[in-house]
Design an enzyme around this catalytic site. Structure first.
Site, PDB file in Angstrom:
ATOM      1  N   LYS A  83       0.842  -1.192   0.000  1.00  0.00           N
ATOM      2  CA  LYS A  83       0.000   0.000   0.000  1.00  0.00           C
ATOM      3  C   LYS A  83       0.882   1.248   0.000  1.00  0.00           C
ATOM      4  O   LYS A  83       2.083   1.181   0.229  1.00  0.00           O
ATOM      5  CB  LYS A  83      -0.916  -0.014   1.225  1.00  0.00           C
ATOM      6  CG  LYS A  83      -0.174  -0.055   2.563  1.00  0.00           C
ATOM      7  CD  LYS A  83      -1.148  -0.145   3.722  1.00  0.00           C
ATOM      8  CE  LYS A  83      -0.399  -0.182   5.058  1.00  0.00           C
ATOM      9  NZ  LYS A  83      -1.310  -0.191   6.206  1.00  0.00           N
ATOM     10  N   TYR A  94      16.501  31.498   3.722  1.00  0.00           N
ATOM     11  CA  TYR A  94      15.387  32.353   4.110  1.00  0.00           C
ATOM     12  C   TYR A  94      15.511  32.833   5.566  1.00  0.00           C
ATOM     13  O   TYR A  94      15.979  32.077   6.437  1.00  0.00           O
ATOM     14  CB  TYR A  94      14.067  31.603   3.941  1.00  0.00           C
ATOM     15  CG  TYR A  94      13.628  31.458   2.497  1.00  0.00           C
ATOM     16  CD1 TYR A  94      13.351  32.580   1.728  1.00  0.00           C
ATOM     17  CD2 TYR A  94      13.482  30.201   1.921  1.00  0.00           C
ATOM     18  CE1 TYR A  94      12.938  32.446   0.406  1.00  0.00           C
ATOM     19  CE2 TYR A  94      13.070  30.063   0.605  1.00  0.00           C
ATOM     20  CZ  TYR A  94      12.809  31.186  -0.142  1.00  0.00           C
ATOM     21  OH  TYR A  94      12.407  31.066  -1.446  1.00  0.00           O
TER      22      TYR A  94
END
Length: 842
Positions: free
Chosen positions: A514, A737
């Site tokens: 999955k 940043y």
């Protein structure tokens, strides 16, 4: 050198179970019904193991055209009227005995190589150093109890030298391999931690490896490994006439000395080789002394890492011990090429799939690559781009006849042959209507590339390094983001086998694929797992199961989270839903009236309290199922909450008791006994008594374990980026940043091609995580950006733009990143973005 099945019966002293054509020729030995290439001349050995039994595949082999079989138990032959069948006490021992008898028919010198690491590299480099020698060697890393006999079986009268490697994982194995290889000269590379769990101590492991050399007269070894040196001297003292040829970089007593290692500006290493007279007690053969002791030369190899240097020294010393003068191979040392032991599976242009094996070409590796291609092909059709076979030692007519047979047996639909030999020798051996194009060289093909209209093809690129097929691969591969997730399919198989060995006989295996195979790619993993005979696959949603069916996967598939809107698709694609509540069951029963039949799996809530029927639901559940016979319950299951945590063992036992009681009520009411499964990865390890009829393997397949098996597992996923740019940043400046990366000293800052949009989340920034660059850890600097990350490589002078960066993998476990991100490896894997290209290799 073919044998008749009658001769093999006499060699093995086997009993005829059925004799149809005793004069039938046998050339190929088989143990895998999926790898049949020349059925008419093949002999199938029905090998029995803990999980698989070759006797179950006799009919498959017979239908594929095989007519010669060796079995170890009485079998029904009603559907195999014209087969030759021999019965022996043990099919594996018979395979090994036949190979040992075959080996004994030849008097060529044979080298046996063992050790923890480097066996395959040394063997392949020996082949590169003696390209004109008619040499037979193990294909790839065929060094196991099955691989060694298959390798030795290839010896023919045309061969002048044999080189075979032997690997073991537990005591008692080497004696069998030694009897097969029966080496005249031995080489032990080193002793490392591999397969530590199979031996009570390192001393026992070394002693076991030394058993390979019982028949040898000469042993090559590195005197710088003290334990190996002691074992080698004990080996020499145990029997008269044995000769030691040791080598050393540290000035130890050895026949060959290597010294003055210096790295040149081109990255190559130059060093001296000498043979001091003081090593007489090490080396006693006068003829070989003359070759070895006249040495005083400077050599060069194109590698500087310790492992490559050691492997090169092994090769040089072994060739000298075999009597080859340095002039016969010395000039080739600086042209040694890396040994690619992997088949890469990548996305290609126009929805093609590319299998890249563009580094070597011989018949054995071609068959391996074709088998891998067949395994991955959706429709069984393959396009093959093939180069000439160089310096095989075989007659071209015989070689290309075998090549043509392999192409036909593996359903190659289209051939693009490159090289003068392939065009001249292969064309006439293929059917007249076979789709084939022939080119004199790689450049000619690349000029015509556009006319071939590759579209949704599976393309296998298989060529000798001389033809530079990597240029073809680059043109055909889909251009993508530089960041890649490499998925080691060989490690997947290894891990699967680790867990298979834990299962009680008869227990089935369901593997969870999955969430796109925990981020690794469900389609590729599912095909591999189907090839290796797992019993069930598990997915989360119907869409995942449909994708697997469309990819050609035929295994039963359990869908854990079905929705009523998907019932029609579940039926059409033969997917089997989990049913966990009365309301969902009611909707499914209404749908079931419209179809012929439907298989379901019942989920019980035994204490995890996520999904599942409670004990209070059972009476109504049984009544509803009894009223709708079209619905068949394939399994009843539940989920342990904390099987990997000893603190909760009492609760785990309570869950098992609840499950058993609920199952008995259900099966009694249904009138039949569906499969039972409760154990997940941790449960199958810590609670073998609760394996029941089937277990569910999840994260353990991908190399993650919390129950004491981590040392036995291999890392499956490696997340890689590249250095895009390196800048010299001065103190007082900042990186990233919000100026969150202050620089306090002159620094080299590398920007790498991965960010939080790829799965490297912001928690890893500001020095909280370190990546690997040239084997050294480089901390993050400043914030993680969406597409990029900055790392400090000041202490890594070799770091350059374009270099590879390891985010996690074999040498930097994913658990390190999971700890940094305050999560678990499951989440790290499933967070890796779709834009990160998956590269599969084996």
């Amino acid at each position: 050198m073919p044998y008749t099945i009658q001769q093999i019966q006499q060699i093995l002293k086997a009993r005829w179970l059925q004799k149809s054509n005793p004069e039938a020729n046998v050339e190929q030995l088989l143990f895998d019904s999926r790898g049949i290439t020349t059925p008419q001349t093949s002999l199938f050995f029905a090998l029995s193991g803990q999980r698989h039994d070759g006797h179950r595949y006799l009919a498959d082999c017979y239908r594929a055209g095989v007519r010669n079989f060796i079995v170890s138990q009485e079998v029904s032959l009603s559907s195999m009227a014209d087969a030759n069948v021999l019965i022996v006490p043990d099919s594996l021992l018979a395979l090994q005995a036949l190979a040992a008898w075959h080996r004994a028919q030849f008097r060529l010198p044979v080298v046996g190589i063992t050790g923890s690491n480097g066996k395959t590299m040394v063997k392949e480099w020996l082949h590169q150093l003696l390209p004109r020698e008619k040499m037979i060697r193990s294909p790839k890393s065929y060094n196991s109890q099955i691989g060694v006999p298959l390798s030795v079986w290839q010896i023919g009268p045309e061969h002048k030298l044999g080189i075979f490697e032997a690997g073991i994982s537990q005591t008692g194995e080497m004696e069998r391999l030694a009897n097969i290889i029966h080496p005249d000269i031995g080489l032990i590379t080193n002793l490392g931690p591999a397969h530590r769990e199979g031996f009570p101590s390192e001393a026992v492991k070394l002693q076991e490896k030394m058993r390979l050399f019982e028949s040898a007269k000469t042993l090559v070894f590195c005197a710088d490994h003290p334990d190996i040196a002691v074992a080698a001297n004990a080996w020499a003292a145990a029997q008269k006439g044995r000769t030691l040829v040791g080598w050393s970089r540290e000035g130890r007593d050895a026949a060959v000395q290597f010294s003055d290692f210096k790295i040149a500006s081109n990255g190559h290493v130059k060093f001296r080789i000498t043979a001091p007279a003081t090593s007489q007690k090490q080396h006693q053969s006068q003829s070989k002394n003359r070759v070895i002791q006249d040495l005083n030369s400077t050599l060069e190899i194109p590698y500087s890492d310790a492992a490559s240097i050691e492997n090169a020294c092994h090769c040089i010393t072994l060739l000298l011990a075999l009597g080859y003068p340095l002039s016969a191979f010395g000039r080739r040392l600086n042209r040694l090429e890396p040994v690619e032991m992997r088949l890469e599976l990548k996305a290609g242009i126009n929805n093609c799939t590319i299998i890249n094996d563009a580094y070597s070409n011989d018949l054995a590796s071609l068959r391996i690559a074709l088998q891998f291609a067949q395994q991955q092909s959706r429709d069984g059709q393959i396009t093959l781009i093939l180069s000439d076979f160089l310096q095989t030692g075989q007659r071209k007519d015989q070689l290309y006849k075998q090549v043509a047979a392999s192409l036909l047996e593996h359903h190659v639909q289209r051939l693009i042959a490159i090289g003068p030999d392939t065009g001249a020798s292969l064309r006439a051996k293929l059917p007249a209507d076979f789709s084939a194009s022939f080119y004199p060289d790689t450049d000619a093909f690349l000029q015509d590339l556009q006319i071939h209209d590759f579209n949704e093809d599976l393309i296998l690129i298989k060529g000798a390094r001389l033809f530079a097929f990597e240029r073809i691969a680059q043109r055909l591969e889909q251009k993508a983001h530089k960041t890649v997730l490499e998925v080691n399919l060989g490690a997947v198989v290894h891990n699967l086998n680790v867990y298979n060995r834990l299962l009680t006989p008869g227990t089935k295996m369901m593997v969870m694929v999955k969430a796109a195979g925990y981020g690794s790619g469900a389609e590729e993993l599912a095909k591999l797992l189907e090839f290796h005979k797992v019993d069930y696959l598990g997915v989360a949603y119907a869409d995942e199961g449909i994708e697997l069916r469309q990819a050609g996967v035929k295994l039963p598939i359990l869908v854990l989270n079905p929705e009523p809107s998907s019932f029609d698709a579940l039926a059409r694609f033969r997917l089997e839903p989990e049913v966990y509540s009365l309301s969902l069951l009611d909707e499914l029963l209404r749908f079931a009236g419209k179809v012929k039949d439907m298989a379901v799996h019942l989920k019980l809530d035994t204490g995890m309290h996520r999904l599942g029927f409670t004990p209070a639901d059972l009476d109504q559940l049984i009544q509803r199922l009894q009223a709708q016979p079209k619905v068949q319950v394939r399994s009843v299951f539940s989920h342990f909450s904390a099987a990997d945590n000893p603190v909760h063992d009492v609760f785990t036992h309570q869950q098992a008791a609840t499950f058993k009681a609920m199952y008995e009520r259900l099966s009694s009411g249904l009138g039949y006994r569906p499969l039972r499964h409760l154990a997940n990865t941790g449960g199958m390890v810590r609670f073998p008594e609760y394996q029941f009829d089937m277990v569910r393997l999840g994260i353990g397949l991908y190399g993650i374990d919390a129950c004491g098996l981590q040392d036995q597992l291999q890392a499956v996923n490696t997340l890689k980026a590249t250095i895009s740019q390196i800048k010299e940043i001065q103190p007082g400046e900042t990186v990233g940043y919000n100026r969150n990366g202050p620089i306090n000293k002159p620094s080299r800052i590398a920007t790498i091609s991965i960010g939080y949009a790829d799965g490297l989340l912001r928690l890893a920034g500001n020095g909280r995580y370190k990546v690997l660059v040239h084997g050294s850890l480089a901390p993050t600097v400043g914030n993680i950006c969406m597409d990029m990350t900055m790392v400090d490589v000041t202490h890594i002078p070799k770091a350059s733009e374009g270099d590879e960066v390891i985010v996690f993998g074999e040498h930097l476990p994913v658990q390190s990143l999971a700890d940094c991100l305050q999560t678990i490896p499951y989440e790290v894997f499933t967070n890796i973005a779709d834009r990160v290209k998956r590269v599969y290799w084996q």
